[in-house]
Design a protein around this motif. Sequence first.
Motif, short mmCIF file in Angstrom:
data_model
loop_
_atom_site.label_atom_id
_atom_site.label_comp_id
_atom_site.label_asym_id
_atom_site.label_seq_id
_atom_site.Cartn_x
_atom_site.Cartn_y
_atom_site.Cartn_z
N ASN A 13 -4.09 -9.53 -9.15
CA ASN A 13 -5.44 -9.15 -9.57
C ASN A 13 -6.22 -8.45 -8.45
N HIS A 14 -5.53 -7.58 -7.66
CA HIS A 14 -6.25 -6.82 -6.65
C HIS A 14 -6.98 -5.65 -7.30
N HIS A 15 -7.82 -5.00 -6.54
CA HIS A 15 -8.63 -3.90 -7.05
C HIS A 15 -8.31 -2.62 -6.29
N HIS A 16 -9.09 -1.57 -6.53
CA HIS A 16 -8.82 -0.27 -5.90
C HIS A 16 -10.10 0.39 -5.46
N SER A 31 -13.79 12.68 -3.83
CA SER A 31 -13.49 14.06 -3.47
C SER A 31 -12.01 14.41 -3.64
N CYS A 32 -11.12 13.70 -2.96
CA CYS A 32 -9.70 14.06 -2.97
C CYS A 32 -8.86 13.20 -3.93
N GLY A 33 -9.43 12.10 -4.42
CA GLY A 33 -8.70 11.25 -5.36
C GLY A 33 -7.79 10.22 -4.72
N ALA A 34 -7.81 10.10 -3.39
CA ALA A 34 -6.98 9.09 -2.71
C ALA A 34 -7.33 7.71 -3.26
N ILE A 35 -6.32 6.87 -3.36
CA ILE A 35 -6.50 5.51 -3.88
C ILE A 35 -5.92 4.53 -2.88
N ALA A 36 -6.64 3.43 -2.65
CA ALA A 36 -6.15 2.36 -1.77
C ALA A 36 -6.39 1.02 -2.45
#
Length: 138
Positions: free
Chosen positions: A88-91, A96-101
């Motif tokens: 159940n982690h989030h993001h 701007s660039c759409g990077a996701i972590a």
Amino acid sequence: MPTVDELQQLLRGVELRVTRPRVAVLQAVYTHPHADTDSLIGAVRNDLPEVSHQAVYDSLHTLTAAGLVRRIQPLGSVARYESRVGDNHHHVVCRSCGAIADVDCAVGHAPCLTASNDHGFVIDEAEVIYWGLCAACA
């Protein structure tokens, strides 16, 4: 990164038949977290050049349904896939660039947020997406 034997064991553990496309797709998802389908097709074709688009789509669907892969789709984005499941982690997403972590749960145990009114639902997961600018875009 899991070995091919470990990926095969994951498939067997959820009673899925071990196929070359499934192993290759699962390996690509582990290697490229938050990748979209086109990127995963390219990654799979590096190891398995003859694989079809449909085989990758079918494998992603099967792996997601089995709980080995998680599908996310931030607003305005195509579907993306990750191997981090069940926690159940989030993001956080760059506008701007759409990077996701990945972002760990905000507070406490899953679902880590308490709804103001659950309307009688038994809530077991919360999906949160934080939006902003990544360091490179800021």
